[in-house]
Design a protein around this motif. Structure first.
Motif, PDB file in Angstrom:
ATOM      1  N   HIS A 283      -7.371   9.007  -1.522  1.00  0.00           N
ATOM      2  CA  HIS A 283      -5.964   8.891  -1.899  1.00  0.00           C
ATOM      3  C   HIS A 283      -5.284  10.259  -1.977  1.00  0.00           C
TER       4      HIS A 283
ATOM      5  N   ARG B 122      -3.900   2.718  -8.283  1.00  0.00           N
ATOM      6  CA  ARG B 122      -4.406   1.787  -9.294  1.00  0.00           C
ATOM      7  C   ARG B 122      -5.898   1.610  -9.080  1.00  0.00           C
TER       8      ARG B 122
ATOM      9  N   PRO C  91       0.900   0.822 -19.061  1.00  0.00           N
ATOM     10  CA  PRO C  91       1.045   1.269 -17.673  1.00  0.00           C
ATOM     11  C   PRO C  91       2.514   1.385 -17.280  1.00  0.00           C
TER      12      PRO C  91
ATOM     13  N   PRO D 142       3.973   1.584 -13.820  1.00  0.00           N
ATOM     14  CA  PRO D 142       3.724   1.627 -12.368  1.00  0.00           C
ATOM     15  C   PRO D 142       4.866   2.269 -11.595  1.00  0.00           C
ATOM     16  N   ARG D 143       4.484   2.969 -10.579  1.00  0.00           N
ATOM     17  CA  ARG D 143       5.434   3.563  -9.643  1.00  0.00           C
ATOM     18  C   ARG D 143       5.039   3.094  -8.254  1.00  0.00           C
ATOM     19  N   GLU D 144       5.931   3.273  -7.321  1.00  0.00           N
ATOM     20  CA  GLU D 144       5.690   2.808  -5.957  1.00  0.00           C
ATOM     21  C   GLU D 144       4.421   3.411  -5.356  1.00  0.00           C
ATOM     22  N   ASN D 145       4.164   4.684  -5.633  1.00  0.00           N
ATOM     23  CA  ASN D 145       3.021   5.362  -5.020  1.00  0.00           C
ATOM     24  C   ASN D 145       1.837   5.542  -5.975  1.00  0.00           C
ATOM     25  N   CYS D 146       1.775   4.752  -7.032  1.00  0.00           N
ATOM     26  CA  CYS D 146       0.683   4.867  -8.011  1.00  0.00           C
ATOM     27  C   CYS D 146      -0.661   4.510  -7.388  1.00  0.00           C
TER      28      CYS D 146
END
Length: 67
Positions: free
Chosen positions: A63, A45, A37, A39-43
C-alpha cells in the motif's frame, strides 16, 4: 475487537514489546481512549483478526510502496 485483544494478552512477546499484558490494563486503556474510525477515501483498512501478521505486513508494504 475486545475479545481478540483479550485473547492476545497471553502472547509471550507482549511484555518484550511494552504492550498491555493484563485484562485490567486493557480495561484501563479502553476506558481512557475512545476509538472511533474516521474513514477517508484512500484509507488503508486492515483486519488483523482475519489476516496473519505476515500478510498484514505485506499489505502495508504494498500500500505504501515500501518494497
Amino acid at each position: 475487537s475486545i475479545e481478540e485483544a483479550l485473547r492476545r494478552l497471553g502472547n509471550l512477546d507482549r511484555k518484550e514489546r511494552d504492550k498491555i499484558t493484563s485484562a485490567k490494563g486493557l480495561d484501563s486503556f479502553v476506558a481512557q481512549f475512545q476509538h472511533t474510525p474516521v474513514p477517508r477515501e484512500n484509507c488503508l483498512r486492515l483486519d488483523s483478526e482475519a489476516t496473519s501478521a505476515e500478510e498484514t505486513a505485506r499489505i502495508i508494504t504494498r500500500h505504501f510502496d515500501l518494497v
